[in-house]
Design a protein around this motif. Structure first.
Motif, PDB file in Angstrom:
ATOM      1  N   VAL A  53      37.579  35.772  69.307  1.00 59.33           N
ATOM      2  CA  VAL A  53      36.562  36.578  68.635  1.00 59.33           C
ATOM      3  C   VAL A  53      35.966  35.755  67.496  1.00 59.33           C
ATOM      4  CG1 VAL A  53      36.090  38.725  67.408  1.00 59.33           C
ATOM      5  CG2 VAL A  53      37.823  38.685  69.217  1.00 59.33           C
ATOM      6  N   TRP A  54      34.649  35.663  67.490  1.00 59.68           N
ATOM      7  CA  TRP A  54      33.932  34.889  66.485  1.00 59.68           C
ATOM      8  C   TRP A  54      33.522  35.813  65.345  1.00 59.68           C
ATOM      9  CZ3 TRP A  54      32.701  29.604  67.297  1.00 59.68           C
ATOM     10  CH2 TRP A  54      33.155  29.111  68.521  1.00 59.68           C
ATOM     11  N   PHE A  55      33.829  35.393  64.132  1.00 59.14           N
ATOM     12  CA  PHE A  55      33.496  36.160  62.931  1.00 59.14           C
ATOM     13  C   PHE A  55      32.518  35.347  62.089  1.00 59.14           C
ATOM     14  CE2 PHE A  55      37.605  37.673  64.273  1.00 59.14           C
ATOM     15  CZ  PHE A  55      37.501  39.045  64.128  1.00 59.14           C
ATOM     16  N   ASP A  56      31.498  36.001  61.587  1.00 59.05           N
ATOM     17  CA  ASP A  56      30.450  35.337  60.823  1.00 59.05           C
ATOM     18  C   ASP A  56      30.848  35.195  59.359  1.00 59.05           C
ATOM     19  OD1 ASP A  56      27.832  34.276  60.353  1.00 59.05           O
ATOM     20  OD2 ASP A  56      27.243  36.222  59.564  1.00 59.05           O
ATOM     21  N   ILE A  57      30.731  33.998  58.833  1.00 59.47           N
ATOM     22  CA  ILE A  57      31.096  33.752  57.442  1.00 59.47           C
ATOM     23  C   ILE A  57      30.195  34.520  56.479  1.00 59.47           C
ATOM     24  CG2 ILE A  57      29.718  31.659  57.114  1.00 59.47           C
ATOM     25  CD1 ILE A  57      32.699  30.917  55.644  1.00 59.47           C
ATOM     26  N   ASP A  58      28.944  34.775  56.874  1.00 63.22           N
ATOM     27  CA  ASP A  58      28.043  35.539  56.005  1.00 63.22           C
ATOM     28  C   ASP A  58      28.552  36.964  55.784  1.00 63.22           C
ATOM     29  OD1 ASP A  58      26.311  33.434  55.599  1.00 63.22           O
ATOM     30  OD2 ASP A  58      25.011  33.979  57.272  1.00 63.22           O
TER      31      ASP A  58
ATOM     32  N   LYS B 129      46.493  43.790  68.924  1.00 66.52           N
ATOM     33  CA  LYS B 129      47.949  43.773  69.081  1.00 66.52           C
ATOM     34  C   LYS B 129      48.429  45.040  69.794  1.00 66.52           C
ATOM     35  CE  LYS B 129      52.164  43.505  66.319  1.00 66.52           C
ATOM     36  NZ  LYS B 129      52.691  43.436  64.942  1.00 66.52           N
ATOM     37  N   GLN B 130      47.903  46.186  69.402  1.00 69.80           N
ATOM     38  CA  GLN B 130      48.292  47.456  70.037  1.00 69.80           C
ATOM     39  C   GLN B 130      47.911  47.482  71.521  1.00 69.80           C
ATOM     40  OE1 GLN B 130      46.645  50.648  67.698  1.00 69.80           O
ATOM     41  NE2 GLN B 130      48.112  50.349  66.040  1.00 69.80           N
ATOM     42  N   ALA B 131      46.874  46.752  71.878  1.00 67.30           N
ATOM     43  CA  ALA B 131      46.456  46.683  73.281  1.00 67.30           C
ATOM     44  C   ALA B 131      47.337  45.711  74.071  1.00 67.30           C
ATOM     45  CB  ALA B 131      44.990  46.263  73.373  1.00 67.30           C
ATOM     46  N   GLY B 132      48.295  45.079  73.380  1.00 67.34           N
ATOM     47  CA  GLY B 132      49.195  44.138  74.053  1.00 67.34           C
ATOM     48  C   GLY B 132      48.571  42.778  74.290  1.00 67.34           C
ATOM     49  N   MET B 133      47.619  42.431  73.442  1.00 65.07           N
ATOM     50  CA  MET B 133      46.908  41.169  73.600  1.00 65.07           C
ATOM     51  C   MET B 133      47.013  40.343  72.328  1.00 65.07           C
ATOM     52  SD  MET B 133      43.559  42.707  75.497  1.00 65.07           S
ATOM     53  CE  MET B 133      42.989  41.151  76.124  1.00 65.07           C
ATOM     54  N   LYS B 134      46.662  39.076  72.443  1.00 63.08           N
ATOM     55  CA  LYS B 134      46.598  38.181  71.292  1.00 63.08           C
ATOM     56  C   LYS B 134      45.135  37.902  70.984  1.00 63.08           C
ATOM     57  CE  LYS B 134      51.005  35.928  72.076  1.00 63.08           C
ATOM     58  NZ  LYS B 134      51.746  36.788  71.207  1.00 63.08           N
ATOM     59  N   ILE B 135      44.891  37.485  69.746  1.00 61.03           N
ATOM     60  CA  ILE B 135      43.523  37.200  69.331  1.00 61.03           C
ATOM     61  C   ILE B 135      43.461  35.798  68.723  1.00 61.03           C
ATOM     62  CG2 ILE B 135      43.877  38.295  67.084  1.00 61.03           C
ATOM     63  CD1 ILE B 135      40.930  39.178  67.180  1.00 61.03           C
ATOM     64  N   MET B 136      42.396  35.085  69.039  1.00 60.64           N
ATOM     65  CA  MET B 136      42.142  33.794  68.418  1.00 60.64           C
ATOM     66  C   MET B 136      40.869  33.963  67.590  1.00 60.64           C
ATOM     67  SD  MET B 136      41.353  29.942  69.933  1.00 60.64           S
ATOM     68  CE  MET B 136      41.326  30.557  71.556  1.00 60.64           C
ATOM     69  N   PRO B 137      41.008  34.254  66.300  1.00 60.81           N
ATOM     70  CA  PRO B 137      39.815  34.439  65.470  1.00 60.81           C
ATOM     71  C   PRO B 137      39.189  33.098  65.112  1.00 60.81           C
ATOM     72  CG  PRO B 137      41.794  34.777  64.164  1.00 60.81           C
ATOM     73  CD  PRO B 137      42.237  34.501  65.576  1.00 60.81           C
ATOM     74  N   VAL B 138      37.850  33.078  65.120  1.00 59.01           N
ATOM     75  CA  VAL B 138      37.104  31.878  64.766  1.00 59.01           C
ATOM     76  C   VAL B 138      36.110  32.270  63.674  1.00 59.01           C
ATOM     77  CG1 VAL B 138      35.534  30.078  65.588  1.00 59.01           C
ATOM     78  CG2 VAL B 138      37.288  31.012  67.124  1.00 59.01           C
ATOM     79  N   LEU B 139      36.195  31.615  62.517  1.00 62.49           N
ATOM     80  CA  LEU B 139      35.251  31.868  61.451  1.00 62.49           C
ATOM     81  C   LEU B 139      34.053  30.945  61.661  1.00 62.49           C
ATOM     82  CD1 LEU B 139      34.759  33.551  58.948  1.00 62.49           C
ATOM     83  CD2 LEU B 139      35.854  31.758  57.592  1.00 62.49           C
ATOM     84  N   TYR B 140      32.919  31.532  61.950  1.00 62.87           N
ATOM     85  CA  TYR B 140      31.728  30.820  62.394  1.00 62.87           C
ATOM     86  C   TYR B 140      30.751  30.653  61.227  1.00 62.87           C
ATOM     87  CZ  TYR B 140      27.552  29.981  65.220  1.00 62.87           C
ATOM     88  OH  TYR B 140      26.423  29.456  65.772  1.00 62.87           O
ATOM     89  N   ALA B 141      30.261  29.448  61.036  1.00 64.31           N
ATOM     90  CA  ALA B 141      29.340  29.173  59.929  1.00 64.31           C
ATOM     91  C   ALA B 141      28.006  28.591  60.392  1.00 64.31           C
ATOM     92  CB  ALA B 141      30.003  28.220  58.942  1.00 64.31           C
ATOM     93  N   MET B 142      27.646  28.749  61.631  1.00 60.74           N
ATOM     94  CA  MET B 142      26.364  28.293  62.181  1.00 60.74           C
ATOM     95  C   MET B 142      26.080  26.819  61.883  1.00 60.74           C
ATOM     96  SD  MET B 142      23.982  31.667  61.717  1.00 60.74           S
ATOM     97  CE  MET B 142      22.530  30.765  62.130  1.00 60.74           C
ATOM     98  N   CYS B 143      27.078  25.983  61.988  1.00 60.02           N
ATOM     99  CA  CYS B 143      26.938  24.533  61.842  1.00 60.02           C
ATOM    100  C   CYS B 143      26.289  24.134  60.529  1.00 60.02           C
ATOM    101  CB  CYS B 143      26.146  23.960  63.010  1.00 60.02           C
ATOM    102  SG  CYS B 143      26.850  24.348  64.599  1.00 60.02           S
ATOM    103  N   ARG B 144      26.710  24.739  59.438  1.00 58.98           N
ATOM    104  CA  ARG B 144      26.116  24.430  58.131  1.00 58.98           C
ATOM    105  C   ARG B 144      26.626  23.155  57.584  1.00 58.98           C
ATOM    106  NH1 ARG B 144      26.180  30.477  55.791  1.00 58.98           N
ATOM    107  NH2 ARG B 144      24.993  31.240  57.483  1.00 58.98           N
TER     108      ARG B 144
END
Length: 95
Positions: free
Chosen positions: A54-59, A80-95
Motif C-alpha cells: 500500500v502506497w501512502f502519500d507523504i503530503d 492484520k485482522q484480515a489475516g494478511m500482511k502489509i508492506m507500506p510504502v511512503l511515496y514522495a513523487m520522486c522529489r
C-alpha cells in the motif's frame, strides 16, 4: 531455464492495493473508508493474496500528521485482522 534457489519469499502472494473509492494516491488516507477496505481485503484473501503493498502519500502525512498516523494504524490493524500482511510504502513523487 534456471530454478529459483532462494525460496524464502515464495509464499508471498499479493499485489499493490488502492481502494476502489480513490483516484489519487493522497486519497489512501484522506478518503479512508473502513467498509471498503473490509470488503476488498476479503476479496483479496479469497483470491489467495496474503500480502498487500500500500502506497501512502507523504503530503497526507505533512498536512495532518496525527490523522495520518491514526488512519495508518487502522489500515495496518484491519489488514492484520484480515489475516494478511502489509508492506507500506511512503511515496514522495520522486522529489
Amino acid at each position: 531455464m534456471e530454478i529459483l534457489k532462494d525460496t524464502s519469499f515464495s509464499h508471498v502472494r499479493g499485489f499493490n492495493y488502492f481502494p476502489s473509492n480513490i483516484t489519487f494516491l493522497r486519497d489512501v488516507t484522506e478518503m479512508y473508508d473502513e467498509n471498503i477496505w473490509k470488503r476488498e481485503l476479503s476479496y483479496a484473501k479469497n483470491l489467495g493474496a496474503n500480502t498487500l503493498r500500500v502506497w501512502f502519500d507523504i503530503d497526507s502525512h505533512m498536512r495532518d500528521e496525527k490523522r495520518f498516523i491514526e488512519i495508518f494504524g487502522k489500515i495496518v490493524e484491519q489488514t492484520k485482522q484480515a489475516g494478511m500482511k502489509i508492506m507500506p510504502v511512503l511515496y514522495a513523487m520522486c522529489r
